[in-house]
Design a protein around this motif. Sequence first.
Motif, PDB file in Angstrom:
ATOM      1  N   LEU A 113       9.625   4.865  -8.799  1.00 44.48           N
ATOM      2  CA  LEU A 113       8.859   4.082  -9.766  1.00 44.48           C
ATOM      3  C   LEU A 113       9.821   3.049 -10.326  1.00 44.48           C
ATOM      4  O   LEU A 113      10.853   3.407 -10.907  1.00 44.48           O
ATOM      5  N   THR A 114       9.495   1.774 -10.154  1.00 42.56           N
ATOM      6  CA  THR A 114      10.398   0.685 -10.529  1.00 42.56           C
ATOM      7  C   THR A 114       9.678  -0.315 -11.423  1.00 42.56           C
ATOM      8  O   THR A 114       8.483  -0.548 -11.261  1.00 42.56           O
ATOM      9  N   LEU A 115      10.428  -0.919 -12.338  1.00 44.11           N
ATOM     10  CA  LEU A 115       9.906  -1.896 -13.290  1.00 44.11           C
ATOM     11  C   LEU A 115      10.327  -3.301 -12.866  1.00 44.11           C
ATOM     12  O   LEU A 115      11.512  -3.558 -12.654  1.00 44.11           O
ATOM     13  N   TYR A 116       9.348  -4.207 -12.723  1.00 46.81           N
ATOM     14  CA  TYR A 116       9.599  -5.597 -12.320  1.00 46.81           C
ATOM     15  C   TYR A 116       8.978  -6.562 -13.316  1.00 46.81           C
ATOM     16  O   TYR A 116       7.948  -6.252 -13.916  1.00 46.81           O
ATOM     17  N   ASP A 117       9.585  -7.748 -13.449  1.00 46.41           N
ATOM     18  CA  ASP A 117       8.937  -8.785 -14.239  1.00 46.41           C
ATOM     19  C   ASP A 117       7.844  -9.422 -13.377  1.00 46.41           C
ATOM     20  O   ASP A 117       7.678  -9.071 -12.211  1.00 46.41           O
ATOM     21  N   ARG A 118       7.090 -10.357 -13.932  1.00 41.73           N
ATOM     22  CA  ARG A 118       5.952 -10.930 -13.219  1.00 41.73           C
ATOM     23  C   ARG A 118       6.361 -11.795 -12.026  1.00 41.73           C
ATOM     24  O   ARG A 118       5.545 -12.134 -11.187  1.00 41.73           O
ATOM     25  N   LYS A 119       7.641 -12.146 -11.932  1.00 43.31           N
ATOM     26  CA  LYS A 119       8.121 -12.930 -10.794  1.00 43.31           C
ATOM     27  C   LYS A 119       8.676 -12.047  -9.683  1.00 43.31           C
ATOM     28  O   LYS A 119       9.155 -12.533  -8.676  1.00 43.31           O
ATOM     29  N   GLY A 120       8.648 -10.722  -9.899  1.00 39.38           N
ATOM     30  CA  GLY A 120       9.117  -9.794  -8.878  1.00 39.38           C
ATOM     31  C   GLY A 120      10.586  -9.444  -8.957  1.00 39.38           C
ATOM     32  O   GLY A 120      11.144  -8.871  -8.030  1.00 39.38           O
ATOM     33  N   HIS A 121      11.230  -9.746 -10.096  1.00 40.90           N
ATOM     34  CA  HIS A 121      12.641  -9.407 -10.287  1.00 40.90           C
ATOM     35  C   HIS A 121      12.762  -8.146 -11.133  1.00 40.90           C
ATOM     36  O   HIS A 121      11.920  -7.869 -11.982  1.00 40.90           O
ATOM     37  N   LEU A 122      13.835  -7.398 -10.901  1.00 43.62           N
ATOM     38  CA  LEU A 122      14.102  -6.237 -11.744  1.00 43.62           C
ATOM     39  C   LEU A 122      14.287  -6.690 -13.182  1.00 43.62           C
ATOM     40  O   LEU A 122      14.863  -7.747 -13.434  1.00 43.62           O
ATOM     41  N   VAL A 123      13.811  -5.896 -14.136  1.00 44.44           N
ATOM     42  CA  VAL A 123      13.908  -6.244 -15.552  1.00 44.44           C
ATOM     43  C   VAL A 123      15.311  -5.903 -16.060  1.00 44.44           C
ATOM     44  O   VAL A 123      15.739  -4.750 -15.993  1.00 44.44           O
ATOM     45  N   ALA A 124      16.001  -6.912 -16.532  1.00 42.29           N
ATOM     46  CA  ALA A 124      17.364  -6.727 -17.035  1.00 42.29           C
ATOM     47  C   ALA A 124      17.357  -5.873 -18.302  1.00 42.29           C
ATOM     48  O   ALA A 124      16.499  -6.035 -19.171  1.00 42.29           O
ATOM     49  N   ASN A 125      18.307  -4.943 -18.386  1.00 44.99           N
ATOM     50  CA  ASN A 125      18.469  -4.143 -19.587  1.00 44.99           C
ATOM     51  C   ASN A 125      19.911  -3.656 -19.649  1.00 44.99           C
ATOM     52  O   ASN A 125      20.605  -3.612 -18.632  1.00 44.99           O
ATOM     53  N   SER A 126      20.367  -3.308 -20.843  1.00 46.56           N
ATOM     54  CA  SER A 126      21.769  -2.948 -21.046  1.00 46.56           C
ATOM     55  C   SER A 126      22.178  -1.662 -20.328  1.00 46.56           C
ATOM     56  O   SER A 126      23.343  -1.478 -20.005  1.00 46.56           O
ATOM     57  N   LEU A 127      21.246  -0.774 -20.059  1.00 46.89           N
ATOM     58  CA  LEU A 127      21.561   0.484 -19.382  1.00 46.89           C
ATOM     59  C   LEU A 127      21.597   0.346 -17.857  1.00 46.89           C
ATOM     60  O   LEU A 127      22.028   1.249 -17.167  1.00 46.89           O
ATOM     61  N   GLN A 128      21.102  -0.773 -17.358  1.00 49.37           N
ATOM     62  CA  GLN A 128      20.963  -1.001 -15.917  1.00 49.37           C
ATOM     63  C   GLN A 128      20.137   0.109 -15.270  1.00 49.37           C
ATOM     64  O   GLN A 128      20.423   0.563 -14.183  1.00 49.37           O
ATOM     65  N   ARG A 129      19.108   0.534 -15.979  1.00 48.41           N
ATOM     66  CA  ARG A 129      18.160   1.516 -15.455  1.00 48.41           C
ATOM     67  C   ARG A 129      16.887   0.744 -15.092  1.00 48.41           C
ATOM     68  O   ARG A 129      16.221   0.186 -15.940  1.00 48.41           O
TER      69      ARG A 129
ATOM     70  N   LEU B 105       4.647  -2.297 -12.765  1.00 45.24           N
ATOM     71  CA  LEU B 105       5.252  -1.064 -12.286  1.00 45.24           C
ATOM     72  C   LEU B 105       4.920  -0.926 -10.804  1.00 45.24           C
ATOM     73  O   LEU B 105       3.777  -1.173 -10.404  1.00 45.24           O
ATOM     74  N   MET B 106       5.915  -0.550  -9.998  1.00 45.11           N
ATOM     75  CA  MET B 106       5.661  -0.323  -8.581  1.00 45.11           C
ATOM     76  C   MET B 106       6.014   1.120  -8.237  1.00 45.11           C
ATOM     77  O   MET B 106       7.130   1.564  -8.478  1.00 45.11           O
ATOM     78  N   LEU B 107       5.034   1.824  -7.701  1.00 46.79           N
ATOM     79  CA  LEU B 107       5.205   3.205  -7.265  1.00 46.79           C
ATOM     80  C   LEU B 107       5.180   3.209  -5.741  1.00 46.79           C
ATOM     81  O   LEU B 107       4.157   2.903  -5.133  1.00 46.79           O
ATOM     82  N   ARG B 108       6.329   3.520  -5.150  1.00 52.55           N
ATOM     83  CA  ARG B 108       6.420   3.572  -3.691  1.00 52.55           C
ATOM     84  C   ARG B 108       6.442   5.034  -3.261  1.00 52.55           C
ATOM     85  O   ARG B 108       7.273   5.811  -3.729  1.00 52.55           O
ATOM     86  N   LEU B 109       5.531   5.384  -2.365  1.00 56.82           N
ATOM     87  CA  LEU B 109       5.439   6.735  -1.823  1.00 56.82           C
ATOM     88  C   LEU B 109       5.917   6.687  -0.379  1.00 56.82           C
ATOM     89  O   LEU B 109       5.381   5.936   0.433  1.00 56.82           O
ATOM     90  N   TYR B 110       6.911   7.506  -0.052  1.00 49.67           N
ATOM     91  CA  TYR B 110       7.470   7.525   1.299  1.00 49.67           C
ATOM     92  C   TYR B 110       7.059   8.801   2.017  1.00 49.67           C
ATOM     93  O   TYR B 110       7.050   9.874   1.422  1.00 49.67           O
ATOM     94  N   ASP B 111       6.754   8.663   3.301  1.00 52.07           N
ATOM     95  CA  ASP B 111       6.332   9.778   4.139  1.00 52.07           C
ATOM     96  C   ASP B 111       5.178  10.519   3.471  1.00 52.07           C
ATOM     97  O   ASP B 111       5.291  11.674   3.073  1.00 52.07           O
ATOM     98  N   THR B 112       4.053   9.819   3.349  1.00 54.19           N
ATOM     99  CA  THR B 112       2.884  10.322   2.643  1.00 54.19           C
ATOM    100  C   THR B 112       1.632  10.159   3.499  1.00 54.19           C
ATOM    101  O   THR B 112       1.554   9.230   4.303  1.00 54.19           O
ATOM    102  N   PRO B 113       0.637  11.030   3.329  1.00 52.00           N
ATOM    103  CA  PRO B 113      -0.622  10.848   4.056  1.00 52.00           C
ATOM    104  C   PRO B 113      -1.530   9.786   3.433  1.00 52.00           C
ATOM    105  O   PRO B 113      -2.564   9.436   4.002  1.00 52.00           O
ATOM    106  N   VAL B 114      -1.179   9.261   2.265  1.00 55.25           N
ATOM    107  CA  VAL B 114      -1.982   8.235   1.609  1.00 55.25           C
ATOM    108  C   VAL B 114      -1.911   6.964   2.438  1.00 55.25           C
ATOM    109  O   VAL B 114      -0.833   6.542   2.857  1.00 55.25           O
TER     110      VAL B 114
END
Length: 192
Positions: free
Chosen positions: A106-122, A162-171
């Motif tokens: 589960l990853t957080l992106y801004d509206r341009k598709g870039h990772l959202v900068a934060n001080s924790l780099q999480r 928010l992007m939720l990527r499911l790997y090796d899934t029957p979905v």
Amino acid sequence: MRLILITLLALVIATVVGLGATWMTTTRGTDLGTLTIGAWTARPKTGTSDVDPYSRATITRNGELPIGTGDGIAFTATTDDRKKPLDGRCDIVVSGVTPAARFWTLTLYDRKGHLVANSLQRYGFTSQEIVRGADGAFEIRVAARARAGNWLPTGGIERYALMLRLYDTPVGVATRTQRDAPMPAVATAGCP
């Protein structure tokens, strides 16, 4: 002479309309072949040879590398379950379970598709590092200020995805309902 001018004008108008429609679909997207479950939307055919031409143009324009259909599927949420846009100044709760998958992120992106900068780099969580309840359910707080437990910082940006990527899934292409793929709920818990 008049027939030539009318023909040229018609060609110019058709070209402008065609290019404008293509630009709009590659920047705003299209609902061709989409799978929507709650707040989550995916395009299962994007990583296949059956991809529609509009999705292919969007992939080319954005420089994306889609997940192949045999590898998994990517879901995106830009609103909560009540269709309220995700706001980085509010507390958003992503909770529940995910469909069966060997691994997910589960990853957080801004509206341009870039990772959202934060001080924790999480920038996101994986299925291996998330803290879960005894029943296997989880709760992730997406908020500007620190929260206990699974917290994903927004940096206070106004809009994000928010992007939720499911790997090796029957979905995939045959999935149609929440019963086929139990997606996590996305709810706005509070705004300042």
